[in-house]
Design an enzyme around this catalytic site. Structure first.
Site, short mmCIF file in Angstrom:
data_model
loop_
_atom_site.label_atom_id
_atom_site.label_comp_id
_atom_site.label_asym_id
_atom_site.label_seq_id
_atom_site.Cartn_x
_atom_site.Cartn_y
_atom_site.Cartn_z
N SER A 185 62.72 60.98 -1.63
CA SER A 185 61.16 61.41 -2.32
C SER A 185 61.16 62.97 -2.09
O SER A 185 62.38 64.00 -1.52
CB SER A 185 59.63 61.13 -1.70
OG SER A 185 59.07 61.46 -2.78
N ASP A 237 60.95 54.83 -10.72
CA ASP A 237 60.66 55.09 -10.53
C ASP A 237 60.52 56.08 -11.05
O ASP A 237 60.92 56.86 -12.02
CB ASP A 237 61.74 55.45 -9.08
CG ASP A 237 60.99 56.70 -8.73
OD1 ASP A 237 60.24 57.71 -8.91
OD2 ASP A 237 61.25 57.22 -7.45
N HIS A 275 58.79 54.36 -7.91
CA HIS A 275 59.01 54.91 -6.35
C HIS A 275 59.15 54.54 -4.72
O HIS A 275 59.61 55.07 -4.16
CB HIS A 275 57.76 56.52 -6.18
CG HIS A 275 58.32 57.90 -5.26
ND1 HIS A 275 59.99 58.06 -5.81
CD2 HIS A 275 57.82 58.06 -4.47
CE1 HIS A 275 59.52 59.47 -4.68
NE2 HIS A 275 58.59 58.49 -4.13
#
Lengths: 373, 373
Positions: A140, A313, A346
């Site tokens: 991320s 995601d 995610h």
């Protein structure tokens, strides 16, 4: 670790007399060629793996990934976790004293960017006597730092592992950040970011921010699977599955989950840190100075890459990872890319998907062989 | 129109001495067979189409769809727009006086459901002397009402037009509603829903709620196209495209757009209405009493259907409309279904897509012929 000298920041400001919290795992080899830096995302710290004395189990945020015999094997690698500037888990942040004024920074903490964090991390490596990283890795926002390492210090990184990341935020990503920030800054307890001296915390805003965040971390599928339209146990017991007909009571399981996550987060996370980190996300955009041309922006990269994305995601979708892959291939970089068919959205980058773990393990096995050679 | 008699509600409560605001367009034919009821979603009213005296242009929320010569042609149909109970645009709602206590309802306004709204609408038709609707039509939450009409009054509806809707909310849908509600109810100006007597409005919460809503109304694509990562004009002029390096200033265009939408909404929308309407959305689930079996739930339906969905609508995705279509087909209902390839997300149901308009137009042309026959 304290750093006295001023670190120039992308904004033009500088920060001095700051300190970075870090942890290491495994042993640095004689050639100092087996160091791996781990970069964290919004709500994480230098405590990447392992168990502290007196703990039953690890609170390291990537303990499933990093440790003896794990995909990133600390029997082979010297792993460094560092808490970023402006965070709230030990390194200098908004809750600390500004040496220039003698007062707590609060909202006056300088705006830091992904590039600034990477520069601070490079200084930490200098202090540790490590010139070159075997790899830099992050998921991320951490993946953005890994990518930025490859651009800012192309000769100090051999491999960059970029998981569930993106070359910049979309308008929708920025929108979610903005709503979260507004929830915090319009909380009357925020006091323009100087709430510390009022003895209050803008918990209402932090709770809302975290609830919004959690929605974007999960996939629609996994939310339906985990919670669906199920009512809470206590509600179900009362009325034979009937509704409470209330606008404010916690009735659906998903409501209960989100409120719990929000309450927990508001107890420990710093409101100014939330603003700083989401803004660093908004600003990250290496292609910006190249008129939006990501291929040009990545031309400086000199290391090998592993990119990983997860099919469900929707925050940083596989499409975004593929943009990076394409731009790297345009530059004839050596890129491995895995798109993992995982249901968790995610959040998957923190979870134990065997294919994901397998991909990372075999990538690091390859690095370990090269390091040992 | 005032209604003295108590309306029993799904919750077991009842509401009496209430009033419904409505508007009509076109003329009811002699057989009273050309009436079309329009059901509204969260932020809309009985003012569906047309221009009020002294206005330059229509503020009707579906004026592109409804009017003389438009897809739903008021030269042929008698169209009725009605503001739902609990809303804040004229019909009895939380800001009005509870006849039982003599005090403003506030948070004590009874929780109303889609089914309750449909019952209230049926009473309005009774009062207008209309036994059977040529069609009932709505988008989003309005589509849920149209679907519910077909189940609650199967012999009073000939056609149901269900646009951009769903057979119930997913966990993610409920999650977004819950965050919006929490933003409102934790605003110190909410005063447990009795803010009217404190002379304040929980505008902070309403702004956050609306910002969240807007994100879910738009597609990622259209947000990127409209706003992308563009900075505001004023920002761009100052620093040659450079960032402000601020966590609180409005810098990206998407931030500016969302704040504007939030501010505007907070000026006119009622906070208790927001809670009521989102809860009605959460609760809607005709399959619930059939153990989740939508086909069984729709077995009562006796009318013909047009369903429309939009490819980029991630709030009520085409998948959800297809669930309704499948359940109707399981019951051998007469169903037309159009999946419109539109970029605008959920908002598309309010916009001028020519294929969408064409589909609705030809469907109503067919009804008009049957009515005239």
């Amino acid at each position: 670790m304290p750093f006295a000298a001023a670190l120039p920041l992308q904004s033009g400001a500088a920060i001095r007399d700051y300190s970075l919290s870090f942890e290491t795992y495994g042993r640095l080899n004689a050639k100092k060629s087996n160091a791996v830096l781990i970069c964290h995302a919004l709500n994480a710290s230098h405590h990447v793996a392992g168990v502290y004395l007196g703990q039953d189990k690890s609170e390291g945020w990537w303990d499933n990934m990093i440790g003896p015999g794990k995909p990133l094997d600390t029997d082979k690698f010297f792993v460094i976790g560092v808490n970023n500037l402006g965070s709230c888990f030990g390194s200098t942040g908004p809750m600390h004293v500004n040496p220039d004024t003698g007062r707590v920074y609060g909202a006056d903490f300088p705006v830091v960017t992904v590039e600034d964090w990477v520069n601070a991390q490079a200084r930490l490596l200098d202090a540790l006597g490590i010139q070159t990283l075997a790899a830099v890795m992050g998921g991320s926002l951490g993946g953005m730092q890994a990518l930025s390492w490859a651009l800012q210090y192309p000769d100090r990184v051999r491999h960059a592992v970029v998981v569930a990341s993106a070359p910049n935020l979309t308008a929708e990503n920025i929108a979610f950040n903005e709503v979260a920030r507004r929830a915090i800054t319009t909380d009357p307890d925020f006091h323009d970011g100087h709430f510390y001296q009022h003895g209050v915390i803008p918990k209402r805003g932090l709770r809302i921010a975290r609830m919004i965040g959690h929605i974007t971390y999960l996939s629609d599928d996994v939310m339906n699977e985990k919670f669906g339209r199920q009512l809470r146990e206590s509600v179900r017991r009362e009325g034979a599955g009937d509704y409470l007909f209330s606008t404010q009571e916690v009735e659906f399981q998903i409501e209960s989950y989100l409120r719990y996550q929000g309450d927990k987060f508001a107890e420990y996370f710093d409101a100014n840190t939330y603003l700083l980190i989401t803004r660093a996300l908004d600003y990250f955009d290496p292609a910006r100075t190249y008129g939006g041309d990501l291929s040009q922006a990545l031309a400086r990269a000199n290391c090998k890459f592993l990119l990983v994305s997860f099919t469900t995601d929707w925050r940083f979708s596989p499409k975004r990872s593929r943009e990076i892959v394409k731009a790297l291939l345009d530059n004839r970089c050596d890129v491995s890319y895995a798109e993992i068919d995982a249901p968790h959205g995610h959040d998957a980058f923190l979870l134990d998907d065997p294919r994901y773990m397998g991909v990372v393990r075999s990538y690091f096995d390859g690095i370990a062989k090269a390091v040992a050679a």
